[in-house]
Every structure is written in structure tokens, then in C-alpha cells.
Design an enzyme around this catalytic site. Structure first.
Site, PDB file in Angstrom:
ATOM      1  N   ASN A   9       0.872  -1.178   0.000  1.00 26.19           N
ATOM      2  CA  ASN A   9       0.000   0.000   0.000  1.00 26.19           C
ATOM      3  C   ASN A   9       0.905   1.222   0.000  1.00 26.19           C
ATOM      4  O   ASN A   9       1.485   1.559   1.021  1.00 26.19           O
ATOM      5  CB  ASN A   9      -0.902  -0.021   1.239  1.00 26.19           C
ATOM      6  CG  ASN A   9      -1.741   1.239   1.355  1.00 26.19           C
ATOM      7  OD1 ASN A   9      -1.843   2.023   0.407  1.00 26.19           O
ATOM      8  ND2 ASN A   9      -2.352   1.451   2.508  1.00 26.19           N
ATOM      9  N   LYS A  11       0.168   4.227  -0.176  1.00 28.88           N
ATOM     10  CA  LYS A  11      -0.443   5.434   0.420  1.00 28.88           C
ATOM     11  C   LYS A  11      -0.212   6.608  -0.545  1.00 28.88           C
ATOM     12  O   LYS A  11      -0.235   6.398  -1.765  1.00 28.88           O
ATOM     13  CB  LYS A  11       0.098   5.663   1.826  1.00 28.88           C
ATOM     14  CG  LYS A  11      -0.060   4.383   2.684  1.00 28.88           C
ATOM     15  CD  LYS A  11       0.162   4.554   4.130  1.00 28.88           C
ATOM     16  CE  LYS A  11      -0.045   3.204   4.838  1.00 28.88           C
ATOM     17  NZ  LYS A  11       0.089   3.268   6.274  1.00 28.88           N
ATOM     18  N   HIS A  94      -9.291   1.535   5.496  1.00 24.54           N
ATOM     19  CA  HIS A  94      -7.982   1.702   6.148  1.00 24.54           C
ATOM     20  C   HIS A  94      -8.138   2.673   7.329  1.00 24.54           C
ATOM     21  O   HIS A  94      -8.915   3.629   7.245  1.00 24.54           O
ATOM     22  CB  HIS A  94      -6.967   2.236   5.142  1.00 24.54           C
ATOM     23  CG  HIS A  94      -5.560   2.155   5.656  1.00 24.54           C
ATOM     24  ND1 HIS A  94      -5.068   3.040   6.577  1.00 24.54           N
ATOM     25  CD2 HIS A  94      -4.567   1.262   5.404  1.00 24.54           C
ATOM     26  CE1 HIS A  94      -3.807   2.705   6.870  1.00 24.54           C
ATOM     27  NE2 HIS A  94      -3.493   1.624   6.169  1.00 24.54           N
ATOM     28  N   GLU A  96      -6.403   5.016   8.323  1.00 21.22           N
ATOM     29  CA  GLU A  96      -6.145   6.424   7.985  1.00 21.22           C
ATOM     30  C   GLU A  96      -7.391   7.058   7.368  1.00 21.22           C
ATOM     31  O   GLU A  96      -7.673   8.239   7.598  1.00 21.22           O
ATOM     32  CB  GLU A  96      -4.934   6.504   7.028  1.00 21.22           C
ATOM     33  CG  GLU A  96      -3.640   6.198   7.785  1.00 21.22           C
ATOM     34  CD  GLU A  96      -2.533   5.603   6.939  1.00 21.22           C
ATOM     35  OE1 GLU A  96      -2.622   5.630   5.702  1.00 21.22           O
ATOM     36  OE2 GLU A  96      -1.567   5.085   7.538  1.00 21.22           O
ATOM     37  N   GLU A 166      -4.922  -4.591  11.079  1.00 15.89           N
ATOM     38  CA  GLU A 166      -3.857  -3.603  11.243  1.00 15.89           C
ATOM     39  C   GLU A 166      -4.042  -2.860  12.562  1.00 15.89           C
ATOM     40  O   GLU A 166      -4.864  -1.932  12.638  1.00 15.89           O
ATOM     41  CB  GLU A 166      -3.902  -2.583  10.107  1.00 15.89           C
ATOM     42  CG  GLU A 166      -3.700  -3.172   8.738  1.00 15.89           C
ATOM     43  CD  GLU A 166      -3.124  -2.154   7.772  1.00 15.89           C
ATOM     44  OE1 GLU A 166      -2.184  -2.513   7.070  1.00 15.89           O
ATOM     45  OE2 GLU A 166      -3.591  -1.002   7.751  1.00 15.89           O
ATOM     46  N   GLY A 172       3.323   2.242  10.599  1.00 13.23           N
ATOM     47  CA  GLY A 172       4.328   3.274  10.336  1.00 13.23           C
ATOM     48  C   GLY A 172       5.150   3.651  11.547  1.00 13.23           C
ATOM     49  O   GLY A 172       5.852   4.665  11.542  1.00 13.23           O
ATOM     50  N   SER A 212       4.037  -2.176  10.112  1.00 18.18           N
ATOM     51  CA  SER A 212       5.498  -2.293  10.188  1.00 18.18           C
ATOM     52  C   SER A 212       6.020  -3.659   9.751  1.00 18.18           C
ATOM     53  O   SER A 212       7.017  -4.150  10.285  1.00 18.18           O
ATOM     54  CB  SER A 212       5.997  -1.924  11.600  1.00 18.18           C
ATOM     55  OG  SER A 212       5.666  -0.580  11.908  1.00 18.18           O
TER      56      SER A 212
HETATM   57  O1  LIG Z   1      -1.590  -0.322   4.677  1.00 19.20           O
HETATM   58  C1  LIG Z   1      -0.536  -0.520   5.271  1.00 19.20           C
HETATM   59  C2  LIG Z   1      -0.420  -0.288   6.687  1.00 19.20           C
HETATM   60  O2  LIG Z   1      -1.007   0.898   7.082  1.00 19.20           O
HETATM   61  C3  LIG Z   1       0.920  -0.552   7.263  1.00 19.20           C
HETATM   62  O3  LIG Z   1       1.819   0.486   7.028  1.00 19.20           O
HETATM   63  P1  LIG Z   1       3.352   0.283   7.455  1.00 19.20           P
HETATM   64  O4  LIG Z   1       3.785  -1.007   6.842  1.00 19.20           O
HETATM   65  O5  LIG Z   1       4.066   1.460   6.897  1.00 19.20           O
HETATM   66  O6  LIG Z   1       3.377   0.210   8.948  1.00 19.20           O
END
Ligand SMILES: O=C[C@H](O)COP(=O)(O)O
Length: 250
Positions: A9, A11, A94, A96, A166, A172, A212
Site C-alpha cells: 500500500n 499510500k 484503512h 487512515e 492492522e 508506520g 510495520s
Molecule cells: O496499509 C498498510 C499499513 O497501514 C501498514 O503500514 P506500514 O507497513 O508502513 O506500517
């Protein structure tokens, strides 16, 4: 036997040139879909150019969509628009989007229905905040989110959803849930599905872990009984890192 699904992803990251560099670097090196489904979920403007170059085994997903087919929804993207350009997956709910863009359990459910009506595979995100984990509310939170997201689907559709667990505190932050913590909550999500739809359906649904994930922890996570894949943010941006993730079995 559930087939693993590893999805990146991006983002809101990458320029068009960077997106193209990525796809040329990875497209011929991802594992066969016989062993793993590999997906890259990119910003809307890059979806078509990624689909055109996705190669034999990589697939492309969007990170959101509207649940309506058309209309006066300035700035939105309809499910039909995604399928018309060859997109196969869509990330829905998600954290976010739930936190910053007013996504609710109800809109997630509408989008899941719209995804199936248009031949898209939904990757439905659920997960608790740090405060909710610390107050022991994790199971209640993922229970509510999972039940709401699947409301009204047929049994065959439920079998085809992908759920991404998640924990918000692990996104992150570099603070991954331990493999045991992830497995435990994902096992709980599976029991929620079993309660509503029976064992056969629960055993068919693929549930990813996200938060992560990186090339160093993917194997340990994937070795867990209930973890069927990963939804990866930061570590999916770099082609080498992405390839290590999707080729974790190699
Ligand atoms: O969609 C992915 C997640 O929000 C995980 O993000 P991350 O791997 O940067 O922690």
C-alpha cells in the site's frame, strides 16, 4: 489451503517516474500466483500505467473508492472506473481513512458490496488503537468492524474477502505487533466469521496482518497459523524490499 496474499500500500507516495521505475523493476520477478498473490495498491493517477505493465503475476489495487456508480460526487472515483482500467483489488476502511476522511463501518460495508458488484476483491482493514488495546478492547473493536463490514454479503462473497488486521499503533511506527499478538487477534477475527457464517467459510477467508511489516519479519509472521498475508506500507515502496516480501517463500 488458503493462498497467501501480500499487498503493498503505497499510500500517498511516489511520483509517476518513481511508479514506473518500480513496476519495471518488479514486474518480472514476483512469485507465481500459484504460490502467492502479489498486489500493489497505488494512488489513482498511476493505476492505469501500472496495470498496463503489471506482468504475469503482479496485480494492481486502489486504496479507496466510492460506493456509488456515478453522480455528483466531486473528487470521488467509482468502482466501475477502477474495473474499466483493469484494477483488481481495492483497500477499504484503512484506519487512515477512518480517522481522517470520515470512513465509517457503514460506508465500508457499502463499498464492500460495490466492490463485489464490480468484480473487485476488497481488502477490508480492521484494527484497534493503542488505547483500545491497552484497555482490553481489541477483540470487541475488531469484532464490531468485521461484522459490520460483512453485513449482507452472500456466503460465497464472504469467502472471497480479504481482511487486513492492522493495529493502528503498529502502522508506520516500526512497532510491529509480535507474531503471536497478530496471530491471536487474527484467530479471533476468524472465530467471529465462524460464529456468523460457519467453520468452512471462516477457514476460507484470508486474513492479512499489517503494521510495520518488512523483509526481516515477514517470514515469522507468515509462519503463524492464522496469518495469510500482509498489507505493507513503508516497506512496499522500494522495489527490492517489495520483492523480498512477495518472494518470502523463496
Ligand atoms: O496499509 C498498510 C499499513 O497501514 C501498514 O503500514 P506500514 O507497513 O508502513 O506500517
Amino acid at each position: 489451503m488458503r493462498k497467501p496474499i501480500i499487498a503493498g500500500n503505497w499510500k500517498m507516495n511516489k511520483t509517476r517516474d518513481e511508479a514506473l521505475q518500480f513496476i519495471y523493476a518488479v514486474k518480472d520477478h514476483v512469485a507465481s500466483t500459484d504460490v502467492v498473490e502479489s498486489v500493489v495498491c497505488a494512488p489513482f493517477p498511476y493505476l492505469r500505467c501500472l496495470v498496463k505493465r503489471q506482468g504475469a503475476f503482479l496485480r494492481v489495487g486502489a486504496q479507496n473508492m466510492h460506493f456509488k456508480s456515478a453522480g455528483a460526487y466531486t473528487g470521488e472515483v467509482a468502482p466501475e472506473m477502477l474495473t474499466s482500467i483493469g484494477v483488481s483489488y481495492v483497500v477499504l476502511g484503512h484506519s487512515e481513512r477512518r480517522e481522517m476522511f470520515n470512513e465509517t463501518d457503514e460506508t465500508v460495508n457499502k463499498k464492500v458490496h460495490a466492490a463485489f458488484e464490480n468484480g473487485l476483491t476488497p481488502i477490508i482493514c480492521v484494527g484497534e488503537s493503542l488505547e483500545q488495546r491497552e484497555t482490553g478492547a481489541t477483540n470487541a473493536v475488531v469484532d464490531t468492524q468485521t461484522v459490520a463490514a460483512l453485513e449482507g454479503l452472500t456466503v460465497e462473497q464472504v469467502k472471497r474477502v480479504v481482511i487486513a488486521y492492522e493495529p493502528i499503533w503498529a502502522i508506520g511506527t516500526g512497532r510491529t505487533a509480535t507474531a503471536e499478538q497478530a496471530n491471536e487477534t487474527i484467530g479471533y477475527i476468524r472465530s467471529v466469521i465462524e460464529r456468523a457464517y460457519g467453520r468452512e467459510v471462516a477457514e476460507a477467508v484470508r486474513i492479512q496482518y499489517g503494521g510495520s511489516v518488512n523483509p526481516s519479519n515477514i517470514k515469522e509472521l507468515m509462519a503463524q497459523e492464522h496469518i495469510d498475508g500482509a498489507l505493507v506500507g513503508g516497506a512496499s515502496l522500494d522495489p527490492k524490499s517489495f520483492l523480498s516480501l512477495v518472494n518470502y517463500q523463496g
